[in-house]
Design a protein around this motif. Structure first.
Motif, PDB file in Angstrom:
ATOM      1  N   THR A 438      -2.873  -0.560  19.814  1.00  0.00           N
ATOM      2  CA  THR A 438      -2.729  -1.378  18.626  1.00  0.00           C
ATOM      3  C   THR A 438      -2.822  -0.428  17.399  1.00  0.00           C
ATOM      4  N   SER A 439      -2.413  -0.934  16.445  1.00  0.00           N
ATOM      5  CA  SER A 439      -2.671  -0.619  14.860  1.00  0.00           C
ATOM      6  C   SER A 439      -3.435  -1.387  14.003  1.00  0.00           C
ATOM      7  N   HIS A 440      -3.816  -2.528  14.700  1.00  0.00           N
ATOM      8  CA  HIS A 440      -5.071  -3.251  13.832  1.00  0.00           C
ATOM      9  C   HIS A 440      -6.150  -2.882  13.920  1.00  0.00           C
ATOM     10  N   ASP A 441      -6.809  -2.977  12.716  1.00  0.00           N
ATOM     11  CA  ASP A 441      -8.122  -2.472  12.235  1.00  0.00           C
ATOM     12  C   ASP A 441      -9.250  -3.426  12.606  1.00  0.00           C
ATOM     13  N   ASN A 442      -9.003  -4.452  12.583  1.00  0.00           N
ATOM     14  CA  ASN A 442      -9.922  -5.727  12.958  1.00  0.00           C
ATOM     15  C   ASN A 442     -10.678  -5.732  14.279  1.00  0.00           C
ATOM     16  N   GLN A 443     -11.734  -6.116  14.562  1.00  0.00           N
ATOM     17  CA  GLN A 443     -12.186  -6.406  15.929  1.00  0.00           C
ATOM     18  C   GLN A 443     -11.192  -7.239  16.804  1.00  0.00           C
ATOM     19  N   LEU A 444     -11.021  -6.743  17.837  1.00  0.00           N
ATOM     20  CA  LEU A 444     -10.231  -7.544  18.747  1.00  0.00           C
ATOM     21  C   LEU A 444     -10.973  -8.223  20.131  1.00  0.00           C
ATOM     22  N   VAL A 445     -10.521  -9.163  20.627  1.00  0.00           N
ATOM     23  CA  VAL A 445     -11.133 -10.009  21.714  1.00  0.00           C
ATOM     24  C   VAL A 445     -10.150 -10.069  22.801  1.00  0.00           C
ATOM     25  N   ALA A 446     -10.324  -9.716  24.053  1.00  0.00           N
ATOM     26  CA  ALA A 446      -9.609  -9.970  25.295  1.00  0.00           C
ATOM     27  C   ALA A 446     -10.130 -11.211  25.862  1.00  0.00           C
ATOM     28  N   ILE A 447      -9.301 -12.249  26.478  1.00  0.00           N
ATOM     29  CA  ILE A 447      -9.622 -13.408  27.333  1.00  0.00           C
ATOM     30  C   ILE A 447      -9.112 -13.505  28.573  1.00  0.00           C
ATOM     31  N   ALA A 448      -9.492 -13.639  29.609  1.00  0.00           N
ATOM     32  CA  ALA A 448      -8.779 -13.827  30.699  1.00  0.00           C
ATOM     33  C   ALA A 448      -8.857 -15.251  31.201  1.00  0.00           C
ATOM     34  N   TYR A 449      -7.818 -15.845  31.558  1.00  0.00           N
ATOM     35  CA  TYR A 449      -7.745 -17.265  32.044  1.00  0.00           C
ATOM     36  C   TYR A 449      -7.573 -17.364  33.521  1.00  0.00           C
ATOM     37  N   ASN A 450      -8.428 -17.926  34.313  1.00  0.00           N
ATOM     38  CA  ASN A 450      -8.038 -18.033  35.746  1.00  0.00           C
ATOM     39  C   ASN A 450      -7.074 -19.173  35.865  1.00  0.00           C
ATOM     40  N   LYS A 451      -5.844 -18.939  36.552  1.00  0.00           N
ATOM     41  CA  LYS A 451      -4.848 -19.730  36.859  1.00  0.00           C
ATOM     42  C   LYS A 451      -5.085 -20.930  37.834  1.00  0.00           C
ATOM     43  N   GLU A 452      -6.101 -20.802  38.882  1.00  0.00           N
ATOM     44  CA  GLU A 452      -6.418 -21.989  39.463  1.00  0.00           C
ATOM     45  C   GLU A 452      -7.269 -22.838  38.892  1.00  0.00           C
ATOM     46  N   THR A 453      -8.423 -22.443  38.183  1.00  0.00           N
ATOM     47  CA  THR A 453      -9.251 -23.187  37.641  1.00  0.00           C
ATOM     48  C   THR A 453      -9.121 -23.561  36.292  1.00  0.00           C
ATOM     49  N   GLY A 454      -8.556 -22.674  35.516  1.00  0.00           N
ATOM     50  CA  GLY A 454      -8.442 -23.032  33.734  1.00  0.00           C
ATOM     51  C   GLY A 454      -9.497 -22.362  33.142  1.00  0.00           C
ATOM     52  N   LYS A 455     -10.692 -21.867  33.962  1.00  0.00           N
ATOM     53  CA  LYS A 455     -11.688 -21.230  33.224  1.00  0.00           C
ATOM     54  C   LYS A 455     -11.394 -19.936  32.644  1.00  0.00           C
ATOM     55  N   SER A 456     -12.082 -19.720  31.386  1.00  0.00           N
ATOM     56  CA  SER A 456     -11.759 -18.403  30.766  1.00  0.00           C
ATOM     57  C   SER A 456     -13.145 -17.609  30.597  1.00  0.00           C
ATOM     58  N   TRP A 457     -12.728 -16.220  30.574  1.00  0.00           N
ATOM     59  CA  TRP A 457     -13.848 -15.230  30.064  1.00  0.00           C
ATOM     60  C   TRP A 457     -13.399 -14.248  28.912  1.00  0.00           C
ATOM     61  N   GLU A 458     -14.142 -14.242  27.914  1.00  0.00           N
ATOM     62  CA  GLU A 458     -14.060 -13.264  26.730  1.00  0.00           C
ATOM     63  C   GLU A 458     -15.106 -12.223  26.818  1.00  0.00           C
ATOM     64  N   THR A 459     -14.247 -11.174  26.291  1.00  0.00           N
ATOM     65  CA  THR A 459     -15.167  -9.788  26.143  1.00  0.00           C
ATOM     66  C   THR A 459     -14.559  -9.149  24.867  1.00  0.00           C
ATOM     67  N   LEU A 460     -15.366  -8.381  24.135  1.00  0.00           N
ATOM     68  CA  LEU A 460     -14.846  -7.671  23.021  1.00  0.00           C
ATOM     69  C   LEU A 460     -14.131  -6.467  23.396  1.00  0.00           C
ATOM     70  N   ILE A 461     -13.213  -5.891  22.590  1.00  0.00           N
ATOM     71  CA  ILE A 461     -12.534  -4.693  22.911  1.00  0.00           C
ATOM     72  C   ILE A 461     -13.244  -3.471  22.072  1.00  0.00           C
ATOM     73  N   LEU A 462     -13.721  -2.624  22.994  1.00  0.00           N
ATOM     74  CA  LEU A 462     -14.431  -1.455  22.257  1.00  0.00           C
ATOM     75  C   LEU A 462     -14.064  -0.346  22.765  1.00  0.00           C
ATOM     76  N   ASP A 463     -13.549   0.756  21.369  1.00  0.00           N
ATOM     77  CA  ASP A 463     -12.851   2.132  21.871  1.00  0.00           C
ATOM     78  C   ASP A 463     -11.362   1.598  22.315  1.00  0.00           C
ATOM     79  N   ASN A 464     -10.698   0.532  22.117  1.00  0.00           N
ATOM     80  CA  ASN A 464      -9.565   0.328  22.651  1.00  0.00           C
ATOM     81  C   ASN A 464      -9.249   0.115  24.247  1.00  0.00           C
ATOM     82  N   LYS A 465     -10.641  -0.353  24.570  1.00  0.00           N
ATOM     83  CA  LYS A 465     -10.415  -1.008  25.905  1.00  0.00           C
ATOM     84  C   LYS A 465     -11.299  -1.983  26.304  1.00  0.00           C
TER      85      LYS A 465
END
Length: 532
Positions: A438-465
């Motif tokens: 990415t070329s974005h300077d702001n802090q990014l968040v990744a979210i993972a949605y479980n297809k079967e349950t609809g539940k989600s998990w979030e995590t900060l993206i650190l050092d582009n990972k």
């Protein structure tokens, strides 16, 4: 005999003429579908008294007409005859402006099946219809979840509002609904700057809508002109952003109250004006309270709530409600504010030789935030790990009305510990990780949605990972978005869908990526994402 025969024939004739569903056959589960419009949509030669006819693939329930049609600049009548709908002007169409007929999805057949897609129809009276258009799609995981879980339920209905900037004001120009795939469109747009919002169910008053319903504010500029006639956009739907107001105040004593909030929740708080001037007579004086609250993204002030201090004879002793281990302290929650104290001779432990050992440094003080809970803080180090009870001398602990706490003890087995935020071992799941380019300077968040349950998990993206550890096995969809944060001391991983007052567009976001399979005890690496 002839008279009877004529009556029977008339009965037969009118029975055959009754409109309604045809019994028998397969169950009809699909809504009406438009076949043809006369004159054709976007015709520019409509006459000022001309009827407009819509042809559908099945009979229309006339009871659904009233709330389904909207024409902004002309009065009209509408009638359903079988599979046809006839729209006619009450007098004449307003020929100064293009005629826009909007038909929402509440139009239905006799089996209460509504349309899958709203209709927008345009005519003019001898002049060109503006060519500007915006087509779009809403990203909303519950829709994707239903599609990928083989659920029959339709997606949520959203109303999409188009606002035009006129004299620095955002003026509502048109509203439409999403179809069953969450697509929408606006056509025949004149040159100008536009804003778009989407709200679950309907748009009534955006500041209130954003508190109660899922929504989104489009985050890019829309400027229709001869060089930019068509826009294809996406909005990412976020959860409501709560902003409470004080709806009532219930006095426990004259300085401690329970605030009833507009969402049905409650807060207990101190009226510090009274607490700090306890001996002052406040009778017949109107006071006002305003609370500083916070939601996931910001701090804000509630409305001002006026009240008069009631006459209350406080005779209730303060009590212990609960206790909690908190770092090097034992926090003891009490039922009401107390007189502040700092003492080495109130709380003690009793040893086997009946010698009482006092715990130094216990204290109670009023927090600068009057909404904070009333807490007695007891230093509690590792040397006390084998202690099962802590005793205290109640005659030193009192409220402002001189009601003393009874002598008692704390059963430490009833005290809770701070929850451990590590992933639960019982998941026995897998890991999912990758890089974000990415070329974005702001802090990014990744979210993972479980297809079967609809539940989600979030995590900060650190050092582009990004990295999700020990999430349950299953298939996931990923999304990346910018973190919105106005307070350096507050970290929210939730997607920011925007604000109306002040007007703030939503955070930037990506499409959904997936599905990606996560297996038990597997580490899935290298799921890389481009985010521009």
């Amino acid at each position: 005999m002839k008279t009877i025969f004529k009556v029977m024939m008339l009965y037969f004739f009118f029975s055959c003429a009754v409109q309604g569903p045809i019994p028998g056959g397969e169950v009809d589960e699909s809504g009406p579908r438009l076949i043809k419009i006369f004159p054709e949509n976007f015709s520019n030669d409509l006459l000022d008294e001309q009827n407009i006819i819509l042809y559908f693939d099945e009979p229309i329930n006339p009871n659904t007409l009233k709330n389904s049609f909207q024409i902004s600049n002309s009065e009209f009548n509408v009638k359903a005859i079988g599979k046809k709908i006839i729209i006619r002007p009450k007098n004449k169409w307003d020929i100064k402006k293009a005629l826009n007929i909007n038909v929402n999805r509440s139009l239905s057949d006799y089996y209460n099946n509504s349309m899958d897609t709203p209709l927008s129809i345009y005519f003019s009276f001898g002049f060109d219809i503006p060519r500007g258009s915006v087509v779009g799609k809403l990203l909303e995981f519950s829709n994707l979840y239903n599609q990928n879980s083989n659920r029959a339920s339709k997606s949520d209905l959203y109303e999409v509002g188009l606002y035009k900037l006129i004299n620095n004001d955002k003026v509502l120009i048109s509203k439409t609904q999403t179809d069953i795939e969450l697509n929408f469109s606006f056509n025949a747009l004149e040159d100008g700057n536009y804003f778009i919002i989407a709200v679950q169910n309907s748009i009534k008053n955006p500041p209130d809508d954003f508190i109660k319903n899922k929504f989104s504010v489009y985050n890019k500029n829309i400027e229709i002109d001869k060089n930019n006639l068509k826009y294809d956009i996406k909005l990412n739907i976020g959860l409501p952003v709560s902003k409470n107001e004080i709806s009532a105040m219930n006095f426990i004593n004259k300085y401690y109250v329970k605030y009833d909030l507009s969402d049905g929740s409650h807060l207990f708080g101190i009226i510090d004006t009274v607490y700090n001037n306890f001996d002052m007579d406040f009778s017949d004086i109107t006071l006002s309270s305003q609370l500083e609250l916070e939601n996931e993204f910001e701090k804000y002030l509630t409305n001002s709530f006026d009240y008069v201090i009631p006459e209350i004879n406080d005779t209730i002793n303060p009590k212990i409600i609960s206790c909690e281990f908190n770092d090097s302290f034992l926090s003891v929650y009490v039922s009401e504010p107390l007189v502040e104290f700092y003492s080495d001779s109130i709380f003690y432990q009793s040893s086997n030789d009946s010698i009482n050992k006092f715990i130094s440094g216990t204290f109670y003080e009023i927090n600068s935030n009057p909404l904070n809970k009333s807490i007695i803080n007891i230093p509690f180090s590792l040397e006390y790990e084998n202690i099962s009870h802590i005793y205290f001398i109640g005659r030193y602990i009192k409220d402002l009305s001189n009601n003393y706490m009874d002598d008692s003890f704390l059963d430490l087995k009833s005290c809770t510990g701070k929850s451990n935020l590590k992933n639960d071992d019982h998941y026995q799941g897998g890991d999912l990780s990758g890089s974000v380019y990415t070329s974005h300077d702001n802090q990014l968040v990744a979210i993972a949605y479980n297809k079967e349950t609809g539940k989600s998990w979030e995590t900060l993206i650190l050092d582009n990972k990004y990295s999700f550890l020990n999430i349950p096995a299953g298939e996931y969809f990923l999304q990346i978005y910018e973190q919105y944060n106005t307070d350096s001391n507050k970290v929210s991983l939730r997607f920011f869908p925007g604000s109306w007052t002040p007007f703030i567009p939503s955070s930037d976001f990506s499409d959904y990526i997936g599905p990606i399979e996560v297996r038990k005890n597997w580490k899935i690496n290298g799921v890389d994402i481009n985010f521009e």
